[in-house]
Scaffold this motif. Structure first.
Motif, PDB file in Angstrom:
ATOM      1  N   PRO A   1      48.876  98.873  63.887  1.00 53.28           N
ATOM      2  CA  PRO A   1      48.244  98.504  65.156  1.00 53.28           C
ATOM      3  C   PRO A   1      46.959  99.283  65.403  1.00 53.28           C
ATOM      4  CG  PRO A   1      50.224  99.802  65.534  1.00 53.28           C
ATOM      5  CD  PRO A   1      50.232  99.433  64.083  1.00 53.28           C
ATOM      6  N   LYS A   2      46.840 100.459  64.779  1.00 49.66           N
ATOM      7  CA  LYS A   2      45.620 101.254  64.959  1.00 49.66           C
ATOM      8  C   LYS A   2      44.439 100.635  64.212  1.00 49.66           C
ATOM      9  CE  LYS A   2      48.477 105.364  65.500  1.00 49.66           C
ATOM     10  NZ  LYS A   2      48.922 106.657  64.912  1.00 49.66           N
ATOM     11  N   PHE A   3      44.726  99.771  63.261  1.00 48.13           N
ATOM     12  CA  PHE A   3      43.670  99.014  62.592  1.00 48.13           C
ATOM     13  C   PHE A   3      43.494  97.647  63.246  1.00 48.13           C
ATOM     14  CE2 PHE A   3      42.463  95.784  59.449  1.00 48.13           C
ATOM     15  CZ  PHE A   3      41.225  96.269  59.060  1.00 48.13           C
ATOM     16  N   LEU A   4      44.590  96.965  63.546  1.00 50.02           N
ATOM     17  CA  LEU A   4      44.527  95.593  64.056  1.00 50.02           C
ATOM     18  C   LEU A   4      43.981  95.517  65.475  1.00 50.02           C
ATOM     19  CD1 LEU A   4      47.979  94.263  62.796  1.00 50.02           C
ATOM     20  CD2 LEU A   4      45.733  93.732  61.861  1.00 50.02           C
ATOM     21  N   TYR A   5      44.193  96.572  66.248  1.00 50.40           N
ATOM     22  CA  TYR A   5      43.745  96.575  67.640  1.00 50.40           C
ATOM     23  C   TYR A   5      42.452  97.370  67.804  1.00 50.40           C
ATOM     24  CZ  TYR A   5      48.015  94.535  69.511  1.00 50.40           C
ATOM     25  OH  TYR A   5      49.036  93.674  69.819  1.00 50.40           O
ATOM     26  N   ILE A   6      41.622  96.915  68.728  1.00 51.70           N
ATOM     27  CA  ILE A   6      40.471  97.715  69.161  1.00 51.70           C
ATOM     28  C   ILE A   6      40.994  98.570  70.306  1.00 51.70           C
ATOM     29  CG2 ILE A   6      38.153  97.639  70.135  1.00 51.70           C
ATOM     30  CD1 ILE A   6      37.821  94.934  68.723  1.00 51.70           C
ATOM     31  N   VAL A   7      41.344  99.794  69.981  1.00 53.29           N
ATOM     32  CA  VAL A   7      42.122 100.637  70.882  1.00 53.29           C
ATOM     33  C   VAL A   7      41.208 101.520  71.723  1.00 53.29           C
ATOM     34  CG1 VAL A   7      43.944 102.371  71.017  1.00 53.29           C
ATOM     35  CG2 VAL A   7      44.021 100.631  69.226  1.00 53.29           C
ATOM     36  N   GLU A   8      41.444 101.469  73.039  1.00 51.33           N
ATOM     37  CA  GLU A   8      40.783 102.362  73.996  1.00 51.33           C
ATOM     38  C   GLU A   8      41.872 102.903  74.915  1.00 51.33           C
ATOM     39  OE1 GLU A   8      36.716  99.623  74.072  1.00 51.33           O
ATOM     40  OE2 GLU A   8      38.051  99.685  75.817  1.00 51.33           O
ATOM     41  N   PRO A   9      42.664 103.879  74.428  1.00 54.42           N
ATOM     42  CA  PRO A   9      43.867 104.316  75.164  1.00 54.42           C
ATOM     43  C   PRO A   9      43.539 104.957  76.505  1.00 54.42           C
ATOM     44  CG  PRO A   9      43.371 105.820  73.375  1.00 54.42           C
ATOM     45  CD  PRO A   9      42.440 104.659  73.221  1.00 54.42           C
ATOM     46  N   SER A  10      44.475 104.794  77.418  1.00 50.68           N
ATOM     47  CA  SER A  10      44.317 105.398  78.742  1.00 50.68           C
ATOM     48  C   SER A  10      45.694 105.638  79.334  1.00 50.68           C
ATOM     49  CB  SER A  10      43.506 104.492  79.666  1.00 50.68           C
ATOM     50  OG  SER A  10      43.412 105.065  80.958  1.00 50.68           O
ATOM     51  N   THR A  11      45.887 106.766  79.951  1.00 53.87           N
ATOM     52  CA  THR A  11      47.169 107.078  80.583  1.00 53.87           C
ATOM     53  C   THR A  11      47.124 106.827  82.077  1.00 53.87           C
ATOM     54  OG1 THR A  11      46.477 109.384  80.828  1.00 53.87           O
ATOM     55  CG2 THR A  11      47.714 108.820  78.841  1.00 53.87           C
ATOM     56  N   SER A  12      46.006 106.336  82.571  1.00 54.47           N
ATOM     57  CA  SER A  12      45.822 106.123  84.005  1.00 54.47           C
ATOM     58  C   SER A  12      45.422 104.685  84.258  1.00 54.47           C
ATOM     59  CB  SER A  12      44.758 107.077  84.548  1.00 54.47           C
ATOM     60  OG  SER A  12      44.396 106.729  85.870  1.00 54.47           O
ATOM     61  N   ASP A  13      45.690 104.199  85.466  1.00 60.03           N
ATOM     62  CA  ASP A  13      45.237 102.859  85.833  1.00 60.03           C
ATOM     63  C   ASP A  13      43.837 102.892  86.428  1.00 60.03           C
ATOM     64  OD1 ASP A  13      45.739 104.053  88.231  1.00 60.03           O
ATOM     65  OD2 ASP A  13      47.139 102.531  88.978  1.00 60.03           O
ATOM     66  N   GLN A  14      43.191 104.054  86.358  1.00 57.65           N
ATOM     67  CA  GLN A  14      41.833 104.194  86.856  1.00 57.65           C
ATOM     68  C   GLN A  14      40.833 104.018  85.706  1.00 57.65           C
ATOM     69  OE1 GLN A  14      41.206 104.612  90.190  1.00 57.65           O
ATOM     70  NE2 GLN A  14      43.440 104.338  90.351  1.00 57.65           N
ATOM     71  N   GLN A  15      39.642 103.587  86.044  1.00 58.46           N
ATOM     72  CA  GLN A  15      38.606 103.451  85.037  1.00 58.46           C
ATOM     73  C   GLN A  15      38.164 104.828  84.542  1.00 58.46           C
ATOM     74  OE1 GLN A  15      35.424 101.132  86.694  1.00 58.46           O
ATOM     75  NE2 GLN A  15      36.534  99.203  86.498  1.00 58.46           N
ATOM     76  N   ARG A  16      37.727 104.875  83.292  1.00 62.47           N
ATOM     77  CA  ARG A  16      37.219 106.119  82.713  1.00 62.47           C
ATOM     78  C   ARG A  16      36.081 105.796  81.760  1.00 62.47           C
ATOM     79  NH1 ARG A  16      38.109 106.447  77.436  1.00 62.47           N
ATOM     80  NH2 ARG A  16      39.951 105.484  76.471  1.00 62.47           N
ATOM     81  N   PRO A  17      35.192 106.742  81.505  1.00 63.87           N
ATOM     82  CA  PRO A  17      34.111 106.505  80.534  1.00 63.87           C
ATOM     83  C   PRO A  17      34.673 106.381  79.122  1.00 63.87           C
ATOM     84  CG  PRO A  17      33.631 108.384  81.956  1.00 63.87           C
ATOM     85  CD  PRO A  17      35.067 108.051  82.172  1.00 63.87           C
ATOM     86  N   LEU A  18      34.042 105.567  78.313  1.00 61.46           N
ATOM     87  CA  LEU A  18      34.418 105.463  76.910  1.00 61.46           C
ATOM     88  C   LEU A  18      34.004 106.720  76.170  1.00 61.46           C
ATOM     89  CD1 LEU A  18      33.280 101.833  75.937  1.00 61.46           C
ATOM     90  CD2 LEU A  18      35.587 102.587  76.557  1.00 61.46           C
ATOM     91  N   THR A  19      34.760 107.089  75.138  1.00 58.60           N
ATOM     92  CA  THR A  19      34.310 108.139  74.239  1.00 58.60           C
ATOM     93  C   THR A  19      33.195 107.560  73.357  1.00 58.60           C
ATOM     94  OG1 THR A  19      35.827 107.576  72.437  1.00 58.60           O
ATOM     95  CG2 THR A  19      36.671 109.015  74.186  1.00 58.60           C
ATOM     96  N   SER A  20      32.482 108.430  72.664  1.00 59.18           N
ATOM     97  CA  SER A  20      31.401 107.955  71.806  1.00 59.18           C
ATOM     98  C   SER A  20      31.939 107.100  70.667  1.00 59.18           C
ATOM     99  CB  SER A  20      30.608 109.141  71.256  1.00 59.18           C
ATOM    100  OG  SER A  20      31.450 110.014  70.520  1.00 59.18           O
ATOM    101  N   TRP A  21      33.148 107.388  70.203  1.00 55.03           N
ATOM    102  CA  TRP A  21      33.756 106.585  69.141  1.00 55.03           C
ATOM    103  C   TRP A  21      34.112 105.197  69.668  1.00 55.03           C
ATOM    104  CZ3 TRP A  21      33.500 108.404  64.332  1.00 55.03           C
ATOM    105  CH2 TRP A  21      33.331 109.772  64.159  1.00 55.03           C
TER     106      TRP A  21
END
Length: 849
Positions: free
Chosen positions: A491-511
């Motif tokens: 799943p780490k390859f098949l998905y475009i993963v942007e993990p988050s533990t909160s329901d709030q918006q957050r800035p993307l990492t550079s990766w």
């Protein structure tokens, strides 16, 4: 395939992929739980809709009476609840069908009726978008199959030959909001599990090789003198228009072929394996009386039409070797060399005309025997012992193509082992095959596959799997293949993963930003430069990010954006939904249909790469043509299968998207035009303004019944007389009727054709109309100018589409300010696609999870 490793690999792959599937389902459940629709009724409902229902509906569907068990006085505007939404849908459908209110009750005006049905439709659309969205957050999504294929291509430096691409194995992706990139349409489905494993095995077997190439590169040549005495070609040398010389064959018409003579050493076939092959032909031309150049075409026999064309070029007056490198496979039959655009011999005109007449009739009468008798008669009149009779055929003025020899070289290899193999075994084949090397292989490979830094635990899991394979007696290469398969199923390859533990918006990492950018503009993974900028943390800097956008748009990989956004926005996959009637539209063939699709995609690509105004989609003095389409449009001087920019003649009706034949063919059923369908296309594509859905069983404009001779316009006008239909059709039909000069296959016409309209006295086309804003037009040219007046509306709709595609989520109410800003930026920069793309990439929404 390697059976000995399938069991272990399959079990591991199923474990990872089922985990992926469960993650996706759980994520959807979380999103559903987070949805908290508003329950407060809005003012429009209270001031407009409820008074309408009270005036016209409550008598039959109120507190005292509920006909058909339908009560509306308690109906709320909550479209997020399925029971409420289904009731509103029933109300809208009944109104559109003219069944509510009933005839014996007070009736609303058409305008009142339209206002309510439009409000219901808009609320339903917004509720659907809300159900797909997540408060402006971009949720986890799987790569679609095009992204998967492109990612594997770039990750392993693989070239997929025709028939090898993962896109041919993986099932079609789901779509939402018109694209196959929206998160909720791309979750894993159980039917995908086995397909991902199958594809991963194929990729691993192709990427990692054992030993030398199974087939060495060989050259097979066919000299014309080698076959001059072969009785198999006696018929060819006796054919009018072909002359066999001592060391060459002269073509004045027709073709010569390889005759199945060339064989790969040790086999019965010319092509032993899928691969790239170099085709060479030594030939020259002799110009005829017209002075026109001699054109040579090379084709091969193949069951797939898109693999038959190999080469087309103008030949010189002196002998020269012409070559092309093309993919070929064992299904490729012999290939032939022909001369193009010859006028043929001067045979008996009476017999020739009779033959053509009988051939046309044979298509329906099946009188093939008579045709064959006439052809034999023509042969007797024009030939003497298989040679042209000078009294009947004069060859001196004809163009001639002289073919000396044919050659096939292959299979060709860029390198061996292939680059995919060296990417994994980066120390070469002499490196020690131990566990330390395994760990180094995946330490280097895994971060690129997962598109981010990885942990030692993630590396160890793959190494452990490979170690188990080695312990089971598998080879070192097979062990690495198993590790590769597990990665491609992860799943780490098949998905475009942007993990988050909160329901709030957050800035993307550079990766994460690097992946979002690359899958937006390339439909593929980041390249080394993006990875380096992500690692340094510099990618998010405005100047650097803007420079990367320019670099990526100039790269050939931006073809992924052209095919991903351009083709889906313009709906090119729908152009050939209906096959034109062969009896009505004899000009149409498969190559023309392919060219119709190619024109639109090439047009989008040209606007993007030349940074031209997107207003060219409304009108332009140029288009993109190849020879087949140019011939159909009646434009001379275009030769070859490649698309190129062509300035249109001043009297050409073409110019802009709506004048392209593919768009017209999409709006037909193979027999007649469908103005309603065309009108919907204009609204959806140019303005992102789809009309309200029709009621169930609404039907469409029917074909002419026997004895009638009504045009499509006349039948559509009759249809509009139904009051319940008029409200919607007046905002759709005008757009479609403006395109009536284009028939069912996109040919320009001034009189009706198709169906039962044949002959000279057919009704003239009336392409006039009035747009919903009250502007009237008399012709297609007038219509295009009126559409161009709505360029701000176009910019707004295109901005919505682009943002949806870039973020992989539907547009939400909170995006309205950003949409307005993107539209204004586009208008201030000559409506270029690049200005819109830069605006999207610079937006906070693009940088936010």
């Amino acid at each position: 395939m390697i059976p000995s490793r399938c069991s272990l690999t399959r079990s591991m792959c199923w474990l990872t992929i089922v985990t992926s599937f469960l993650m996706a389902v759980a994520f959807v459940d979380v999103l559903a739980a987070q949805s908290t629709p508003s329950s407060a009724p809005n003012q429009h409902f209270l001031q407009k809709i409820r008074p309408f229902l009270k005036a016209y509906c409550y008598d039959c569907h109120g507190a005292e009476t509920q006909e058909a068990d339908l009560r509306l006085d308690t109906l709320e505007e909550d479209f997020t609840q399925s029971s409420s939404a289904s009731t509103w849908i029933e109300v809208m459908d009944k109104m559109n069908l003219g069944e509510m209110p009933p005839e014996d009750s007070p009736s609303p005006t058409t305008a009142e009726l339209a206002a309510v049905t439009h409000w219901i439709a808009a609320e339903l659309r917004q509720a659907q978008r809300d159900s797909l969205g997540n408060g402006g957050r971009v949720i986890l999504r799987r790569m679609n199959r095009a992204e998967y294929t492109n990612t594997v291509r770039d990750l392993l430096h693989l070239r997929f030959l025709p028939g090898e691409s993962p896109e041919g194995v993986l099932p079609p992706d789901g779509t939402a909001e018109g694209f196959d990139k929206v998160s909720v349409a791309l979750m894993l489905d159980p039917s995908l599990l086995d397909k991902y494993f199958e594809v991963a095995q194929r990729i691993a077997d192709k990427a990692i090789v054992d030993g030398p190439p199974p087939f060495a590169t060989e050259t097979m040549r066919l000299e014309m003198e080698d076959i001059a005495e072969n009785r198999a070609i006696d018929y060819l040398c006796a054919t009018p228009g072909i002359e066999c010389q001592e060391k060459a064959i002269v073509l004045m018409q027709g073709s010569t072929r390889s005759f199945g003579v060339m064989k790969y050493p040790g086999t019965r076939n010319e092509i032993p394996v899928n691969g790239m092959y170099r085709i060479r032909v030594r030939a020259w031309g002799e110009r005829g009386a017209d002075g026109e150049p001699v054109i040579m075409r090379v084709r091969q026999g193949h069951p797939s039409a898109d693999q038959q064309f190999l080469l087309e070029t103008e030949v010189t007056d002196e002998p020269k070797i012409y070559e092309v490198v093309v993919p070929r496979d064992p299904k490729s039959g012999e290939y032939n060399v022909s001369i193009v655009n010859q006028t043929g011999f001067q045979t008996s005109s009476r017999v020739g005309n009779e033959i053509r007449k009988q051939q046309q009739q044979a298509g329906t009468a099946k009188d093939y025997e008579k045709v064959m008798r006439l052809q034999s008669r023509q042969q007797l009149e024009n030939l003497t012992w298989g040679k042209p009779n000078p009294d009947a055929a004069d060859t001196s003025k004809l163009r001639k193509l002289v073919v000396d020899w044919l050659e096939c070289e292959g299979p060709l290899y860029d390198q061996w082992p292939p680059k995919s193999h060296d990417t994994l075994f980066f120390r070469g084949e002499n490196a020690p095959e131990d566990e330390a090397y395994l760990r180094d292989i995946f330490t280097q490979f895994l971060p690129k596959a997962f598109r981010r830094p990885v942990t030692q635990d993630e590396i160890e899991k793959v190494v452990s799997l490979c170690r188990s394979e080695l312990a089971a007696g598998e080879s070192y290469h097979d062990a690495v293949r198993t590790g590769l398969i597990s990665i491609l199923c992860s799943p780490k390859f098949l998905y475009i993963v942007e993990p988050s533990t909160s329901d709030q918006q957050r800035p993307l990492t550079s990766w994460e930003l690097s992946s979002r950018l690359s899958y937006f503009l390339w439909s593929s993974m980041p390249d080394e430069e993006l990875f380096q900028l992500a690692e340094s943390g510099q990618l998010g800097q405005p100047g650097i990010l803007s420079a990367q956008v320019d670099r990526m748009l100039a790269d050939d990989k931006s073809h992924g954006f052209v095919q991903g956004f351009g083709a889906q926005w313009l709906k090119t996959d729908e152009f050939r939904n209906f096959m034109p009637d062969a009896n009505l539209y004899k000009e149409y063939d498969d190559s023309l249909g392919e060219a119709m699709v190619g024109e639109v995609i090439a047009f989008f690509d040209e606007i993007l790469r030349k940074d031209e105004s997107a207003l060219s989609f409304f009108d332009a003095d140029w288009t993109m043509l190849n020879e087949r389409l140019a011939k159909f449009y009646g434009i001379a001087g275009v030769e070859g299968n490649e698309f190129r920019r062509v300035t249109l003649p001043e009297d050409s009706p073409r110019g802009g998207l709506l004048a392209m034949a593919g768009v017209a063919m999409r709006g037909s059923d193979g027999n007649r035009t469908k103005p309603v369908n065309r009108g919907v296309y204009v609204r959806e594509v140019l303005f992102n303004d789809p009309p309200n859905p029709p009621p169930p069983n609404a039907g469409e404009v029917e074909p002419n019944i026997k004895g009638e001779n009504l045009t499509v316009r006349e039948r559509l006008v009759q249809h509009q007389q139904i009051p319940s239909c008029a409200a919607c059709h007046r905002t759709i039909d005008c757009y479609g009727m403006a395109l009536e000069n284009f028939n069912a296959i996109g040919a320009w016409r001034t009189n009706q054709d198709g169906e039962n309209f044949r002959g000279r006295n057919t009704p003239p086309i009336d392409a006039s109309g009035t747009l919903p804003n009250g502007s009237s037009f008399e012709s297609f040219d007038d219509f295009k100018l009126l559409l161009l007046d709505q360029k701000e509306r176009f910019a707004h709709g295109l901005s919505e589409k682009m943002l949806t595609y870039a973020l992989g989520r539907p547009i939400e109410p909170a995006d309205r300010v950003l949409i307005d800003q993107l539209s204004e930026q586009m208008q201030a920069n000559n409506y270029t696609l690049s200005s819109l793309i830069h605006g999207v990439v610079a937006s906070q929404a693009f940088h936010t999870k």
